[in-house]
Design a protein around this motif. Structure first.
Motif, PDB file in Angstrom:
ATOM      1  N   ASN A   2      38.860  76.948  42.738  1.00  0.00           N
ATOM      2  CA  ASN A   2      39.045  78.113  43.607  1.00  0.00           C
ATOM      3  C   ASN A   2      39.706  79.227  42.824  1.00  0.00           C
ATOM      4  N   TYR A  28      35.646  79.608  45.688  1.00  0.00           N
ATOM      5  CA  TYR A  28      35.173  78.484  44.888  1.00  0.00           C
ATOM      6  C   TYR A  28      34.148  78.980  43.860  1.00  0.00           C
ATOM      7  N   SER A  59      34.041  75.607  52.803  1.00  0.00           N
ATOM      8  CA  SER A  59      34.733  74.346  52.504  1.00  0.00           C
ATOM      9  C   SER A  59      33.766  73.275  51.995  1.00  0.00           C
ATOM     10  N   SER A  74      33.350  72.364  47.795  1.00  0.00           N
ATOM     11  CA  SER A  74      34.226  71.448  47.054  1.00  0.00           C
ATOM     12  C   SER A  74      33.850  69.985  47.248  1.00  0.00           C
ATOM     13  N   PHE A 127      34.088  74.848  39.453  1.00  0.00           N
ATOM     14  CA  PHE A 127      34.587  73.767  40.306  1.00  0.00           C
ATOM     15  C   PHE A 127      35.960  74.122  40.882  1.00  0.00           C
TER      16      PHE A 127
HETATM   17  C1  LIG Z   1      39.025  75.478  47.757  1.00  0.00           C
HETATM   18  O1  LIG Z   1      39.390  76.132  48.943  1.00  0.00           O
HETATM   19  C2  LIG Z   1      38.786  75.577  50.107  1.00  0.00           C
HETATM   20  C3  LIG Z   1      39.080  76.481  51.275  1.00  0.00           C
HETATM   21  O2  LIG Z   1      40.429  76.716  51.386  1.00  0.00           O
HETATM   22  C4  LIG Z   1      39.302  74.157  50.294  1.00  0.00           C
HETATM   23  O3  LIG Z   1      38.672  73.568  51.407  1.00  0.00           O
HETATM   24  C5  LIG Z   1      38.970  73.344  49.040  1.00  0.00           C
HETATM   25  O4  LIG Z   1      39.528  72.064  49.133  1.00  0.00           O
HETATM   26  C6  LIG Z   1      39.466  74.025  47.789  1.00  0.00           C
HETATM   27  N1  LIG Z   1      38.862  73.346  46.641  1.00  0.00           N
HETATM   28  C7  LIG Z   1      39.504  73.119  45.506  1.00  0.00           C
HETATM   29  C8  LIG Z   1      38.721  72.425  44.446  1.00  0.00           C
HETATM   30  O5  LIG Z   1      40.655  73.473  45.333  1.00  0.00           O
END
Ligand SMILES: *[C@@H]1O[C@H](CO)[C@@H](O)[C@H](O)[C@H]1NC(C)=O
Ligand SMILES: *[C@@H]1O[C@H](CO)[C@@H](O)[C@H](O)[C@H]1NC(C)=O
Ligand SMILES: *[C@@H]1O[C@H](CO)[C@@H](O)[C@H](O)[C@H]1NC(C)=O
Ligand SMILES: *[C@@H]1O[C@H](CO)[C@@H](O)[C@H](O)[C@H]1NC(C)=O
Ligand SMILES: *[C@@H]1O[C@H](CO)[C@@H](O)[C@H](O)[C@H]1NC(C)=O
Ligand SMILES: *[C@@H]1O[C@H](CO)[C@@H](O)[C@H](O)[C@H]1NC(C)=O
Ligand SMILES: *[C@@H]1O[C@H](CO)[C@@H](O)[C@H](O)[C@H]1NC(C)=O
Ligand SMILES: *[C@@H]1O[C@H](CO)[C@@H](O)[C@H](O)[C@H]1NC(C)=O
Ligand SMILES: *[C@@H]1O[C@H](CO)[C@@H](O)[C@H](O)[C@H]1NC(C)=O
Length: 395
Positions: free
Chosen positions: A136, A51, A78, A81, A134
């Motif tokens: 990943n 992230y 986690s 996010s 914002f």
């Molecule tokens: C980013 O990855 C985390 C861990 O896998 C996950 O919990 C989260 O929802 C993801 N966030 C986004 C913005 O994709």
């Protein structure tokens, strides 16, 4: 290799099978139970998360041999996010860090309007409401002492022209965190300016006498000038002198961050009604002749007497933003690896300091500063590159 947006996507699927922490044939390991990727070298251990390609923990042994986690972050990857405040903890703001006046800029006579995510739509901060930190990133490589993240930022995202492909590599060597950021505009000319938005508290919130960074000492030896801003921190085109002994003088000698907080001169220094720092100092390196940023410097030194931990920052960048956390108010938690028993486990006002190596903020709206070659990139241009190293020592 850089020109293909396909690479990170291929790598992402190849890596999905290594998400359990077991090493692949090439030494890559997945995240730990908290979703973090660890790297280490002599005297330094750090974790990172996809992230925002963010640093999440950074452990250095203090003057008494106690491991201190000296950056802000969350215990679980986690949580980043879903955190409602999103203070850009340890991530890479992109594709254009800091503020863009009126959320507009012009390239080759064409006006662009980007997502206006701050001050009720008056400006853009850190690349918009779905800026890079914002999202990943993809982990494309992870070894015992290094991790590389990638991101493909599509044409038109947040209003920016053209696709940008970027690789962020963090490597640790003895007592040193090395950063290399590379970005390529693959299809159209676009602004690119990155940074590392790491929040520091060199006491790991464990100093019984204070949970603030007021007593951290800062030295910016090349920064006799700073970028003038209006009352919502938008550059107004002026370059201001940091006269000796004035509240923004960190060049003439090292000074405690809080040394001038009671001076009347500091009111509104970090925006309307704000007491503290959220300013971009210029780094005037050429004054001493040709230099190699790796050996000459540092451009900034931050030290705390309580842990004895000192950071010397070396970089190829020409500006340095310092935010002394006047906007913190106790709503952000500290990590389980930080704190002092009996004190609330939160970041209070002035509880941290962000130091951002970057270029001259909002240079895209000030052509008279002549930052175009450092901030506007198109297909066929050399890539955008940011390099920095943070060298740790204990006094
Ligand atoms: C980013 O990855 C985390 C861990 O896998 C996950 O919990 C989260 O929802 C993801 N966030 C986004 C913005 O994709
Ligand atoms: C981190 O959060 C994830 C998702 O909420 C959860 O599955 C996991 O157990 C958490 N890890 C720890 C160590 O609490
Ligand atoms: C801190 O010191 C301990 C004991 O010598 C050592 O095991 C640990 O690796 C050190 N931590 C770091 C971050 O170097
Ligand atoms: C500010 O942005 C608006 C639309 O986003 C545009 O119409 C206006 O010309 C811009 N003002 C300046 C001074 O650039
Ligand atoms: C690591 O190895 C796996 C398969 O063994 C491969 O799919 C992946 O592309 C490799 N990654 C790197 C960065 O070399
Ligand atoms: C912080 O510095 C001030 C003076 O600069 C000093 O009076 C105070 O005792 C220091 N506090 C701590 C906790 O070191
Ligand atoms: C700021 O603090 C320094 C160090 O204590 C002092 O020398 C200087 O006079 C102060 N400046 C102002 C404007 O208060
Ligand atoms: C650091 O601590 C030493 C010894 O306790 C003291 O002499 C010195 O003034 C302190 N420096 C700062 C910047 O607080
Ligand atoms: C504290 O700061 C957060 C984030 O800036 C803000 O959303 C919140 O309203 C503030 N809380 C108080 C009590 O001021």
């Amino acid at each position: 290799m850089w020109a293909s947006a396909v690479l990170p996507l291929v790598a992402a699927s190849a890596f999905a099978q290594y998400s359990t922490g077991s090493p692949s044939p090439n030494g890559t390991t997945g995240p730990d139970a908290d979703g973090k990727y660890e790297i280490s070298a002599e005297g330094i251990r750090a974790t990172f998360i996809p992230y925002g390609a963010s640093i999440s923990n950074l452990f250095i042994n203090d003057t008494n041999g106690i491991e201190r986690d000296i950056v802000l972050g969350f215990d679980n990857a986690s949580h980043y996010s879903v955190d409602p405040f999103h203070p850009h903890l340890g991530g890479v703001p992109g594709r254009y860090a800091n503020r863009i006046k009126n959320s507009t800029f012009t390239i080759d006579g064409v006006d662009y309007h980007v997502d206006a995510n701050e001050n009720g739509g008056a400006d853009t901060l850190h690349g918009g409401s779905d800026g890079w930190d914002f999202r990943n990133f993809t982990v494309v490589a992870h070894t015992a002492d290094s991790i590389t993240f990638s991101i493909v930022d599509p044409d038109g995202k947040e209003g920016f022209p053209g696709e940008v492909v970027s690789y962020i590599t963090y490597t640790v060597t003895a007592f040193t965190w090395n950063i290399k950021m590379v970005a390529l505009a693959t299809t159209k000319k676009t602004p690119i300016m990155l940074s590392s938005h790491t929040y520091w508290n060199l006491d790991a919130f464990a100093n019984p006498e204070t949970a603030t960074t007021d007593n951290h000492t800062l030295h910016l030896p090349y920064s006799g000038q700073r970028i003038g801003v209006d009352n919502i921190l938008i550059p107004d085109g002026t370059i201001l002198p940091n006269e000796k002994y004035s509240v923004n003088d960190f060049w003439s000698s090292p000074k405690q961050l809080g040394a001038n907080y009671s001076s009347p001169d500091i009111k509104n220094n970090c925006g309307f009604g704000c007491v503290g720092y959220d300013n971009a100092w210029l780094v005037n390196r050429a004054q001493n002749g040709p230099y190699d940023w790796r050996n000459e410097g540092p451009v900034a030194t931050l030290a705390s007497n309580f842990t004895g931990i000192q950071i010397d920052i070396f970089t190829d960048q020409d500006a340095f933003q310092v935010y002394s956390c006047p906007g913190q108010n106790g709503s952000l938690p500290i990590k389980s690896t930080q704190g002092y028993e009996g004190r609330p486990r939160v970041v209070e006002k002035y509880g941290c300091v962000v130091m951002e190596v970057e270029d001259w903020i909002d240079g895209i709206n000030h052509p008279e500063w002549q930052r175009e070659k450092k901030q506007i990139f198109g297909p066929g241009d050399d890539p955008y590159v940011l390099e920095a190293k943070y060298v740790f020592s204990v006094n």
